[in-house]
Design a protein around this motif. Structure first.
Motif, mmCIF file in Angstrom:
data_model
loop_
_atom_site.group_PDB
_atom_site.id
_atom_site.type_symbol
_atom_site.label_atom_id
_atom_site.label_comp_id
_atom_site.label_asym_id
_atom_site.label_seq_id
_atom_site.Cartn_x
_atom_site.Cartn_y
_atom_site.Cartn_z
ATOM 1 N N ALA A 29 0.818 -1.223 0.000
ATOM 2 C CA ALA A 29 0.000 0.000 0.000
ATOM 3 C C ALA A 29 0.847 1.266 0.000
ATOM 4 C CB ALA A 29 -0.919 -0.004 1.217
ATOM 5 N N ASP A 30 2.171 1.096 0.087
ATOM 6 C CA ASP A 30 3.100 2.233 0.091
ATOM 7 C C ASP A 30 2.828 3.189 1.254
ATOM 8 O OD1 ASP A 30 5.276 3.677 -0.820
ATOM 9 O OD2 ASP A 30 4.076 4.926 -2.167
ATOM 10 N N VAL A 31 2.612 2.617 2.440
ATOM 11 C CA VAL A 31 2.510 3.396 3.673
ATOM 12 C C VAL A 31 3.489 2.796 4.672
ATOM 13 C CG1 VAL A 31 0.096 4.013 3.292
ATOM 14 C CG2 VAL A 31 0.644 1.961 4.586
ATOM 15 N N SER A 32 3.751 3.495 5.757
ATOM 16 C CA SER A 32 4.728 2.994 6.726
ATOM 17 C C SER A 32 4.116 1.947 7.649
ATOM 18 C CB SER A 32 5.285 4.147 7.564
ATOM 19 O OG SER A 32 4.290 4.640 8.444
ATOM 20 N N LYS A 33 4.967 1.070 8.146
ATOM 21 C CA LYS A 33 4.515 0.052 9.086
ATOM 22 C C LYS A 33 3.998 0.699 10.370
ATOM 23 C CE LYS A 33 6.144 -3.984 11.699
ATOM 24 N NZ LYS A 33 7.314 -4.870 11.964
ATOM 25 N N VAL A 46 -7.534 6.872 9.778
ATOM 26 C CA VAL A 46 -7.394 6.552 8.353
ATOM 27 C C VAL A 46 -8.483 7.344 7.634
ATOM 28 C CG1 VAL A 46 -7.254 4.721 6.623
ATOM 29 C CG2 VAL A 46 -6.653 4.234 9.003
ATOM 30 N N ASP A 47 -8.206 8.620 7.397
ATOM 31 C CA ASP A 47 -9.238 9.499 6.845
ATOM 32 C C ASP A 47 -8.838 10.130 5.524
ATOM 33 O OD1 ASP A 47 -7.276 11.151 7.886
ATOM 34 O OD2 ASP A 47 -8.687 12.638 8.676
ATOM 35 N N ARG A 48 -7.638 9.794 5.021
ATOM 36 C CA ARG A 48 -7.231 10.305 3.709
ATOM 37 C C ARG A 48 -7.707 9.325 2.637
ATOM 38 N NH1 ARG A 48 -0.939 11.573 4.110
ATOM 39 N NH2 ARG A 48 -1.273 11.937 1.865
ATOM 40 N N ARG A 49 -8.360 9.860 1.625
ATOM 41 C CA ARG A 49 -8.915 8.984 0.608
ATOM 42 C C ARG A 49 -7.851 8.189 -0.132
ATOM 43 N NH1 ARG A 49 -13.134 13.391 -1.782
ATOM 44 N NH2 ARG A 49 -11.584 14.774 -0.872
ATOM 45 N N SER A 50 -6.675 8.786 -0.311
ATOM 46 C CA SER A 50 -5.603 8.066 -0.995
ATOM 47 C C SER A 50 -5.138 6.872 -0.172
ATOM 48 C CB SER A 50 -4.427 9.011 -1.265
ATOM 49 O OG SER A 50 -3.998 9.640 -0.067
ATOM 50 N N HIS A 51 -5.094 7.017 1.162
ATOM 51 C CA HIS A 51 -4.723 5.890 2.014
ATOM 52 C C HIS A 51 -5.774 4.792 1.951
ATOM 53 C CE1 HIS A 51 -1.813 8.313 4.821
ATOM 54 N NE2 HIS A 51 -1.237 7.909 3.703
ATOM 55 N N ILE A 52 -7.039 5.192 2.028
ATOM 56 C CA ILE A 52 -8.132 4.210 1.987
ATOM 57 C C ILE A 52 -8.090 3.431 0.679
ATOM 58 C CG2 ILE A 52 -10.651 3.978 1.849
ATOM 59 C CD1 ILE A 52 -10.760 6.410 3.814
ATOM 60 N N THR A 254 -4.244 15.051 -6.609
ATOM 61 C CA THR A 254 -3.825 14.878 -5.220
ATOM 62 C C THR A 254 -3.978 13.424 -4.786
ATOM 63 O OG1 THR A 254 -4.473 17.153 -4.677
ATOM 64 C CG2 THR A 254 -4.239 15.624 -2.837
ATOM 65 N N LEU A 255 -5.104 12.803 -5.158
ATOM 66 C CA LEU A 255 -5.318 11.400 -4.809
ATOM 67 C C LEU A 255 -4.271 10.506 -5.462
ATOM 68 C CD1 LEU A 255 -9.214 11.202 -5.107
ATOM 69 C CD2 LEU A 255 -7.842 11.383 -3.027
ATOM 70 N N ALA A 256 -3.801 10.914 -6.644
ATOM 71 C CA ALA A 256 -2.750 10.162 -7.333
ATOM 72 C C ALA A 256 -1.364 10.531 -6.829
ATOM 73 C CB ALA A 256 -2.843 10.407 -8.835
ATOM 74 N N GLN A 257 -1.311 11.432 -5.826
ATOM 75 C CA GLN A 257 -0.062 11.900 -5.231
ATOM 76 C C GLN A 257 0.838 12.581 -6.258
ATOM 77 O OE1 GLN A 257 1.732 9.360 -2.186
ATOM 78 N NE2 GLN A 257 -0.055 8.002 -2.310
ATOM 79 N N ARG A 258 0.210 13.238 -7.193
ATOM 80 C CA ARG A 258 0.932 14.053 -8.177
ATOM 81 C C ARG A 258 0.709 15.517 -7.793
ATOM 82 N NH1 ARG A 258 -0.379 11.613 -14.062
ATOM 83 N NH2 ARG A 258 1.081 13.284 -14.603
ATOM 84 N N PHE A 259 1.412 15.933 -6.759
ATOM 85 C CA PHE A 259 1.114 17.194 -6.098
ATOM 86 C C PHE A 259 1.470 18.417 -6.947
ATOM 87 C CE2 PHE A 259 1.963 14.345 -2.289
ATOM 88 C CZ PHE A 259 0.625 14.021 -2.147
ATOM 89 N N ARG A 296 -8.241 24.544 -1.403
ATOM 90 C CA ARG A 296 -6.817 24.466 -1.045
ATOM 91 C C ARG A 296 -6.645 23.821 0.330
ATOM 92 N NH1 ARG A 296 -3.355 26.984 -4.449
ATOM 93 N NH2 ARG A 296 -4.260 28.465 -5.947
ATOM 94 N N VAL A 297 -7.546 24.147 1.245
ATOM 95 C CA VAL A 297 -7.513 23.531 2.572
ATOM 96 C C VAL A 297 -7.831 22.048 2.475
ATOM 97 C CG1 VAL A 297 -8.655 23.473 4.832
ATOM 98 C CG2 VAL A 297 -8.066 25.673 3.779
ATOM 99 N N ALA A 298 -8.881 21.713 1.716
ATOM 100 C CA ALA A 298 -9.293 20.314 1.590
ATOM 101 C C ALA A 298 -8.179 19.453 1.013
ATOM 102 C CB ALA A 298 -10.540 20.215 0.718
ATOM 103 N N LEU A 299 -7.499 19.958 -0.005
ATOM 104 C CA LEU A 299 -6.442 19.174 -0.634
ATOM 105 C C LEU A 299 -5.203 19.099 0.256
ATOM 106 C CD1 LEU A 299 -6.742 20.120 -4.412
ATOM 107 C CD2 LEU A 299 -7.967 18.418 -3.071
#
Length: 402
Positions: A29-33, A46-52, A254-259, A296-299
Motif C-alpha cells: 500500500a506504500d505506507v509505513s509500518k 485513516v481518513d485520507r482517501r488516498s490511504h483508503i 492529489t489522490l494520485a499523489q501528483r502534487f 486548497r484547505v481540503a487538498l
C-alpha cells in the motif's frame, strides 16, 4: 470500546483474513509500518482517501468494505435523511424519458425554481431527501411530454441539476452506488441535450463518483473533461462549470499523489475564479475565489498537512463568503479540524473546529465517515483534561461509542 468503530479495526481484521503481515501490507500500500500499527490500534485516523484506496487495493477489497457503510443512530438529525433513500433510489432507477413514474407534474417554472433551491443548499439533507424524489419524478413528466422543444430542453437541464443534488446527497450519506447512478443519469440527460456545459456538469459528477482507487483513470477523465469544455466557455455559467472541473482535476491529481500537477490545476481554478463574481451562494457548484481557497484547505488535508501550514491556508478563507453554503462551510471547518487532530499539540483546537462544523450543518457532519473516524481516533488519544467531555458529546451525537 470505541476502538471497534475505527477503520483501523476493520483494517486489522481484513489484513489477518488475507494472511498478510504489517510489513507486507505496508509495502503493497506504500505506507509505513508504524502508520498501519497505529491505525489498527485506533490512535491514527485513516481518513485520507488516498490511504483508503491504497489499502483497499492491497487487501483486494472494496473501499466500502474498509470504510463501512452508512451508520444510523437514534439521532433524528443524523438518521432522518436516510429514511427517504428508498424513494430516491426508485426515482433514479425507475424513471425514463419515455415512461415516467408520475402521471402529473407542477408547472415547469416551479420545478426549475425548486431545483435551484435544492442545489444552492437552501434545504437540509432531510428536506432534500424528501423533496428530491418527487422533483425527479415530475421533471421526467415534463421532459417526456413537453409543450415544445424549449420546454423539453429546460426540463432536461433541470434534471441534470436535480441529479447533481442526488449525487452529493447520496455521497454524503454513504451510498456510493446511488451517487454513481445519479451521475450516470445526469450524463444521460446531458447527451440528450447535446450541450457542452451540461456535459461538463455531468462529467464533474462522474469524476466525484469514480472509485478513489482508479487514480490515474479518474485524473484522465477530469483533465479530458476540462480540456473539452474550455473552448466552449463564453459566459459565467460555463466558466463556473469549467472551474469546478479544474478543481476535480486538482483533487484527482492529489489522490494520485501528483502534487505538482494538483498545484497546476489549483492555479487554473484561481485564474478562472478571478473571472466570475465571488459569490459562492449564487454560482454553480459554489465556484468562486472563496471556494477555491476552501479547496486548497481540503487538498492540503488530503495530502496529510496539519498544524501551521493548515491554519495558514484556513486563515485565507473568507468565511463570510462561504456562509451562504452551510454544507460547504461545515466541510471546510471539518477539514481543518481533521488535519489538526493529527497532532496532539493541536487536539483541543481540532475539537473546536469540529464542533463549529457540527453547529453549522449537523446533518452533514454527523453523517461524515471521515469526521467519525477522526472523532473515534481522538477518543483513543484524549483525556478528560484535554476537553474530553465536549468530544464525548460529539461522539454521542455521531453514534461513536465513548
Amino acid at each position: 470500546m470505541h476502538e471497534e468503530e475505527t477503520i483501523g479495526t476493520r483494517l486489522r481484521r481484513l489484513r489477518r483474513w488475507r494472511g498478510m503481515t504489517l510489513d507486507q501490507l505496508a509495502g503493497q500500500a506504500d505506507v509505513s509500518k508504524s502508520f498501519l500499527s497505529m491505525a489498527e490500534r485506533g490512535v491514527r485516523a485513516v481518513d485520507r482517501r488516498s490511504h483508503i484506496a491504497a489499502l483497499a487495493a492491497a487487501l483486494r477489497v472494496s473501499e466500502a468494505e474498509l470504510v463501512g457503510g452508512p451508520h444510523l443512530t437514534a439521532d433524528p438529525v443524523q438518521a432522518g435523511p436516510h429514511a427517504m433513500i428508498p424513494a430516491l433510489r426508485l426515482a433514479l432507477t425507475a424513471n425514463t424519458l419515455t415512461s415516467p413514474v408520475a402521471d402529473r407534474a407542477r408547472p415547469l417554472p416551479e420545478l426549475t425554481a425548486e431545483t435551484g433551491r435544492v442545489n444552492r443548499s437552501e434545504y437540509r439533507h432531510t428536506e432534500v431527501a424528501t423533496r428530491l424524489p418527487v422533483l425527479i419524478d415530475e421533471l421526467h413528466v415534463r421532459a417526456c411530454a413537453p409543450a415544445d422543444e424549449n420546454e423539453r430542453r429546460q426540463a432536461l437541464a433541470a434534471l441534470v441539476d436535480a441529479f447533481q443534488a442526488a449525487t452529493f446527497t447520496s455521497k454524503d450519506l454513504g451510498y456510493a452506488d446511488l451517487a454513481h447512478i445519479a451521475a450516470l443519469r445526469a450524463a444521460e440527460m446531458a447527451r440528450a441535450l447535446g450541450d457542452a456545459v451540461n456535459q461538463g456538469k455531468a462529467d464533474s459528477l462522474r469524476v466525484h463518483t469514480l472509485p478513489t482507487s482508479s487514480r490515474e483513470f479518474r485524473l484522465a477523465v477530469a483533465e479530458r473533461a476540462a480540456n473539452t469544455l474550455e473552448p466552449h466557455t463564453h459566459g459565467p455559467l460555463s466558466l463556473q462549470v469549467l472551474g469546478m472541473l479544474t478543481l476535480a482535476a486538482a483533487l484527482s491529481a492529489t489522490l494520485a499523489q501528483r502534487f505538482d500537477l494538483a498545484a497546476h490545476w489549483l492555479d487554473e481554478a484561481s485564474a478562472l475564479a478571478s473571472l466570475v463574481p465571488d459569490e459562492p451562494g449564487r454560482n454553480w457548484g459554489a465556484f468562486s475565489a472563496a471556494n477555491v481557497a476552501v479547496w486548497r484547505v481540503a487538498l492540503a488535508t488530503e495530502r496529510g498537512e496539519s498544524g501551521g501550514v493548515l491554519l495558514d491556508l484556513a486563515g485565507k478563507v473568507d468565511e463570510t463568503k462561504i456562509a451562504a453554503r452551510p454544507g460547504r462551510h461545515a466541510t471546510f471547518l471539518a477539514d481543518v479540524g481533521r488535519g489538526l487532530a493529527r497532532d496532539r499539540k493541536t487536539m483541543r483546537e481540532a475539537q473546536q473546529w469540529l464542533l463549529r462544523a457540527e453547529s453549522i450543518a449537523p446533518h452533514k457532519i454527523r453523517n461524515s465517515s471521515a469526521v467519525r473516524e477522526t472523532v473515534a481516533t481522538m477518543l483513543t488519544r484524549t483525556t478528560a483534561s484535554a476537553g474530553g467531555r465536549e468530544l464525548r458529546g460529539l461522539a454521542s451525537r455521531m453514534g461513536v461509542p465513548h
